[in-house]
Write an enzyme that holds these catalytic residues in place. Sequence first.
Site, PDB file in Angstrom:
ATOM      1  N   SER A 166       0.855  -1.195   0.000  1.00 27.28           N
ATOM      2  CA  SER A 166       0.000   0.000   0.000  1.00 27.28           C
ATOM      3  C   SER A 166       0.888   1.241   0.000  1.00 27.28           C
ATOM      4  CB  SER A 166      -0.874  -0.019   1.260  1.00 27.28           C
ATOM      5  OG  SER A 166      -1.527   1.209   1.422  1.00 27.28           O
ATOM      6  N   TYR A 179      -1.847  -0.458  10.417  1.00 28.51           N
ATOM      7  CA  TYR A 179      -1.979  -0.837   9.000  1.00 28.51           C
ATOM      8  C   TYR A 179      -0.758  -0.355   8.214  1.00 28.51           C
ATOM      9  CZ  TYR A 179      -4.339  -1.338   4.430  1.00 28.51           C
ATOM     10  OH  TYR A 179      -4.679  -1.680   3.134  1.00 28.51           O
TER      11      TYR A 179
HETATM   12  N1  NAD Z   1      -8.884  -0.314  -0.996  1.00 24.41           N
HETATM   13  C1  NAD Z   1      -7.786   0.392  -1.083  1.00 24.41           C
HETATM   14  O1  NAD Z   1      -7.791   1.607  -1.375  1.00 24.41           O
HETATM   15  C2  NAD Z   1      -6.464  -0.291  -0.843  1.00 24.41           C
HETATM   16  C3  NAD Z   1      -5.305   0.462  -0.951  1.00 24.41           C
HETATM   17  C4  NAD Z   1      -4.095  -0.165  -0.739  1.00 24.41           C
HETATM   18  C5  NAD Z   1      -4.025  -1.515  -0.454  1.00 24.41           C
HETATM   19  N2  NAD Z   1      -5.178  -2.234  -0.339  1.00 24.41           N
HETATM   20  C6  NAD Z   1      -5.037  -3.668  -0.071  1.00 24.41           C
HETATM   21  O2  NAD Z   1      -5.599  -4.392  -1.156  1.00 24.41           O
HETATM   22  C7  NAD Z   1      -6.084  -5.659  -0.691  1.00 24.41           C
HETATM   23  C8  NAD Z   1      -7.548  -5.827  -1.079  1.00 24.41           C
HETATM   24  O3  NAD Z   1      -8.271  -4.739  -0.497  1.00 24.41           O
HETATM   25  P1  NAD Z   1      -9.823  -4.490  -0.765  1.00 24.41           P
HETATM   26  O4  NAD Z   1     -10.031  -3.049  -0.578  1.00 24.41           O
HETATM   27  O5  NAD Z   1     -10.263  -5.144  -2.038  1.00 24.41           O
HETATM   28  O6  NAD Z   1     -10.432  -5.256   0.484  1.00 24.41           O
HETATM   29  P2  NAD Z   1     -11.884  -5.832   0.771  1.00 24.41           P
HETATM   30  O7  NAD Z   1     -12.154  -5.554   2.200  1.00 24.41           O
HETATM   31  O8  NAD Z   1     -12.870  -5.417  -0.279  1.00 24.41           O
HETATM   32  O9  NAD Z   1     -11.641  -7.401   0.575  1.00 24.41           O
HETATM   33  C9  NAD Z   1     -10.864  -8.162   1.430  1.00 24.41           C
HETATM   34  C10 NAD Z   1     -11.308  -9.624   1.248  1.00 24.41           C
HETATM   35  O10 NAD Z   1     -10.430 -10.425   2.038  1.00 24.41           O
HETATM   36  C11 NAD Z   1     -11.212 -11.391   2.710  1.00 24.41           C
HETATM   37  N3  NAD Z   1     -10.501 -11.787   3.919  1.00 24.41           N
HETATM   38  C12 NAD Z   1     -10.370 -11.086   5.084  1.00 24.41           C
HETATM   39  N4  NAD Z   1      -9.654 -11.781   5.967  1.00 24.41           N
HETATM   40  C13 NAD Z   1      -9.309 -12.943   5.355  1.00 24.41           C
HETATM   41  C14 NAD Z   1      -8.582 -14.092   5.758  1.00 24.41           C
HETATM   42  N5  NAD Z   1      -8.054 -14.177   6.981  1.00 24.41           N
HETATM   43  N6  NAD Z   1      -8.434 -15.107   4.872  1.00 24.41           N
HETATM   44  C15 NAD Z   1      -8.978 -15.042   3.646  1.00 24.41           C
HETATM   45  N7  NAD Z   1      -9.693 -13.979   3.200  1.00 24.41           N
HETATM   46  C16 NAD Z   1      -9.841 -12.948   4.049  1.00 24.41           C
HETATM   47  C17 NAD Z   1     -12.535 -10.717   3.012  1.00 24.41           C
HETATM   48  O11 NAD Z   1     -13.567 -11.663   3.219  1.00 24.41           O
HETATM   49  C18 NAD Z   1     -12.718  -9.890   1.726  1.00 24.41           C
HETATM   50  O12 NAD Z   1     -13.451 -10.613   0.741  1.00 24.41           O
HETATM   51  C19 NAD Z   1      -5.835  -5.663   0.815  1.00 24.41           C
HETATM   52  O13 NAD Z   1      -4.597  -6.287   1.064  1.00 24.41           O
HETATM   53  C20 NAD Z   1      -5.757  -4.199   1.160  1.00 24.41           C
HETATM   54  O14 NAD Z   1      -5.056  -3.988   2.341  1.00 24.41           O
HETATM   55  C21 NAD Z   1      -6.402  -1.657  -0.535  1.00 24.41           C
END
Ligand code: NAD
Length: 284
Positions: A166, A179
């Site tokens: 991130s 985080y």
């Molecule tokens: N959304 C953003 O702006 C952003 C920015 C930078 C990084 N990220 C990273 O991108 C990735 C995806 O983010 P997102 O926004 O799509 O998240 P999201 O919350 O939409 O999806 C996360 C998914 O992971 C699943 N999950 C949670 N814990 C779990 C576990 N222990 N085992 C298996 N599955 C599990 C959840 O059920 C969910 O479907 C993450 O690593 C997040 O930290 C997101």
Amino acid sequence: MKQPFDVSLDGRVAVVTGAAGVLCSELAWSLARAGAKVALLDLNGAAAAELAQAMRGAGHAALGLEANALDRASLQAAADEIAARLGPCDILVNGAGGNHPKGTTSRETFDAEQLQDPALTSFFDLEPEGVEFVFRLNFMGTLLPAQVFARQMLGRAGCAVINISSMNAFRPLTKIPAYSAAKAAVSNFTQWMATHFAPAGIRVNALAPGFFLTNQNHALLVEEGSGEWTPRARKILNQTPMGRFGEAHELAGTLLWLASEPASGFVTGVVIPVDGGFSAYSGV
Ligand SMILES: NC(=O)c1ccc[n+]([C@@H]2O[C@H](COP(=O)([O-])OP(=O)(O)OC[C@H]3O[C@@H](n4cnc5c(N)ncnc54)[C@H](O)[C@@H]3O)[C@@H](O)[C@H]2O)c1
């Protein structure tokens, strides 16, 4: 969504954790469209199964399974089933990750008022279990699937691990110390793993998404009720040279490039920002 460019992952098996999430479901679709057989792992098994069904309906090979990225036995059971039904893993996308409210401060910087007001979470009120949850989910949730699935990559050419870091890994974002530090650990581990597995021919890289509006950050960015941008969202947009939030499909091109051996065969140990220029801009 249209593929950003033509790349062939025909016959490759791609495993995506957190596959039912906003960003990773898009990434999984892009892998499937490139010809990969896709295994969708998520804590939410029903959502993973539904996504797999939609992919099969579109003519792709997909398998949706409930699996916990923090539980090695659960990952191993999924890995065995994937190996039997699709084949051994060639590409692992470590998508499971996220934040927790108990690892988040109410205010960006410290002031004494926070100590008096029980409604505010100061640095001193951060709950150890909230901080630990975030470290486990992001760091252990990357390391454990790598242990299970990289094992299937040994002795096979063209395998790759792609972690999700991130923006906050480069410089921490206010309010989310756990985080930020956990994603810094993911970036660091990406370099460690790239070095460790280079002799085995396994490339390890990471995407560092900038700001994408998803379930996870919705409450921080959109005012409840009015639907207006919060002051934090406006601040992000002011600091993003491109002046907007990213859309999930805009991560796909970088993922496909990193997943494809002919395209990025000499690239390992990098963390690539996909951020509209956020990390390049000093704010002045
Ligand atoms: N959304 C953003 O702006 C952003 C920015 C930078 C990084 N990220 C990273 O991108 C990735 C995806 O983010 P997102 O926004 O799509 O998240 P999201 O919350 O939409 O999806 C996360 C998914 O992971 C699943 N999950 C949670 N814990 C779990 C576990 N222990 N085992 C298996 N599955 C599990 C959840 O059920 C969910 O479907 C993450 O690593 C997040 O930290 C997101």
